[in-house]
Design a protein around this motif. Structure first.
Motif, mmCIF file in Angstrom:
data_model
loop_
_atom_site.group_PDB
_atom_site.id
_atom_site.type_symbol
_atom_site.label_atom_id
_atom_site.label_comp_id
_atom_site.label_asym_id
_atom_site.label_seq_id
_atom_site.Cartn_x
_atom_site.Cartn_y
_atom_site.Cartn_z
ATOM 1 N N GLY A 124 63.013 49.801 -7.136
ATOM 2 C CA GLY A 124 62.012 48.924 -7.731
ATOM 3 C C GLY A 124 62.105 48.860 -9.230
ATOM 4 O O GLY A 124 63.181 48.958 -9.811
ATOM 5 N N GLY A 125 60.932 48.708 -9.850
ATOM 6 C CA GLY A 125 60.821 48.596 -11.289
ATOM 7 C C GLY A 125 60.305 47.218 -11.655
ATOM 8 O O GLY A 125 60.280 46.312 -10.830
ATOM 9 N N PRO A 126 59.831 46.991 -12.834
ATOM 10 C CA PRO A 126 59.716 47.974 -13.898
ATOM 11 C C PRO A 126 58.430 48.798 -13.837
ATOM 12 O O PRO A 126 58.344 49.854 -14.446
ATOM 13 C CB PRO A 126 59.732 47.122 -15.169
ATOM 14 N N ASN A 127 57.428 48.324 -13.080
ATOM 15 C CA ASN A 127 56.132 49.010 -13.075
ATOM 16 C C ASN A 127 55.767 49.680 -11.759
ATOM 17 O O ASN A 127 54.955 50.600 -11.755
ATOM 18 C CB ASN A 127 55.013 48.028 -13.452
ATOM 19 N N ARG A 128 56.319 49.219 -10.668
ATOM 20 C CA ARG A 128 56.007 49.775 -9.343
ATOM 21 C C ARG A 128 57.312 50.153 -8.663
ATOM 22 O O ARG A 128 58.303 49.438 -8.773
ATOM 23 C CB ARG A 128 55.228 48.778 -8.481
ATOM 24 N N ARG A 182 45.680 52.349 -3.755
ATOM 25 C CA ARG A 182 46.100 51.051 -3.222
ATOM 26 C C ARG A 182 46.350 51.157 -1.720
ATOM 27 O O ARG A 182 47.486 51.098 -1.275
ATOM 28 C CB ARG A 182 47.364 50.603 -3.930
ATOM 29 N N PRO A 183 45.301 51.314 -0.931
ATOM 30 C CA PRO A 183 45.504 51.523 0.498
ATOM 31 C C PRO A 183 45.917 50.282 1.285
ATOM 32 O O PRO A 183 46.464 50.404 2.374
ATOM 33 C CB PRO A 183 44.145 52.031 0.975
ATOM 34 N N ASP A 239 59.140 43.451 0.709
ATOM 35 C CA ASP A 239 57.692 43.318 0.767
ATOM 36 C C ASP A 239 57.141 44.669 1.206
ATOM 37 O O ASP A 239 56.951 44.920 2.390
ATOM 38 C CB ASP A 239 57.332 42.206 1.749
ATOM 39 N N ALA A 240 56.919 45.562 0.249
ATOM 40 C CA ALA A 240 56.541 46.942 0.548
ATOM 41 C C ALA A 240 55.029 47.091 0.673
ATOM 42 O O ALA A 240 54.281 46.419 -0.032
ATOM 43 C CB ALA A 240 57.051 47.857 -0.558
ATOM 44 N N PRO A 241 54.578 47.991 1.550
ATOM 45 C CA PRO A 241 53.145 48.286 1.608
ATOM 46 C C PRO A 241 52.675 48.817 0.249
ATOM 47 O O PRO A 241 53.333 49.674 -0.354
ATOM 48 C CB PRO A 241 53.043 49.379 2.674
ATOM 49 N N TRP A 293 59.922 61.143 3.780
ATOM 50 C CA TRP A 293 58.638 61.342 3.118
ATOM 51 C C TRP A 293 58.524 60.378 1.952
ATOM 52 O O TRP A 293 59.387 60.351 1.083
ATOM 53 C CB TRP A 293 58.526 62.773 2.609
ATOM 54 N N SER A 294 57.456 59.595 1.921
ATOM 55 C CA SER A 294 57.226 58.625 0.853
ATOM 56 C C SER A 294 56.012 59.034 0.030
ATOM 57 O O SER A 294 55.016 59.512 0.569
ATOM 58 C CB SER A 294 56.973 57.235 1.446
#
Length: 124
Positions: free
Chosen positions: A48-52, A72-73, A87-89, A65-66
């Motif tokens: 990812g990047g730049p913020n998430r 942010r549920p 498109d990530a949770p 393990w993530s």
């Protein structure tokens, strides 16, 4: 010796500062994926990047393990990971400081997961 895989390059003797620099270079456009592999075979993958970012520690071939963002549920976040739009949770998308904490603990603790972060096992 830690192996660092980023942007098609491999550094078979990556130090923690080398790995932290690679994390800071993830921009969501040109640099979107890195993998650190320990001598034990355990890996941590950051995309990812730049913020998430998404962060995954693989202890074996089936358990992943993530790192979770408990603030942010729900929802989804669009990220570029490995050059592909995903498109990530939202619960699996964390900030750079969480990434650095996860990477530092993983490298310094020989594959450990930081107790300062929340983790979820994702079966494959």
């Amino acid at each position: 010796m830690n192996a660092l895989y980023v942007d098609g390059r491999v550094d078979l003797d990556a130090s923690l500062p080398d790995i932290e620099t690679a994390v800071r270079c993830l921009d969501g456009v040109n640099h979107t994926l890195l993998v650190v592999e320990l001598p034990s075979g355990a890996t941590i993958t950051v995309g990812g990047g730049p913020n998430r970012f998404v962060v995954e520690v693989a202890e074996n071939e089936t358990d992943r393990w993530s790192v979770l963002d408990p603030r942010r549920p729900e929802g989804r976040v669009h990220l570029v990971v490995g050059g592909e739009l995903v498109d990530a949770p939202a619960r699996l998308c964390v900030d750079r400081e969480a990434v650095l904490e996860a990477v530092r603990t993983f490298v310094e603790g020989n594959g450990a997961r930081s107790a300062r972060l929340q983790w979820s096992v994702e079966k494959t």
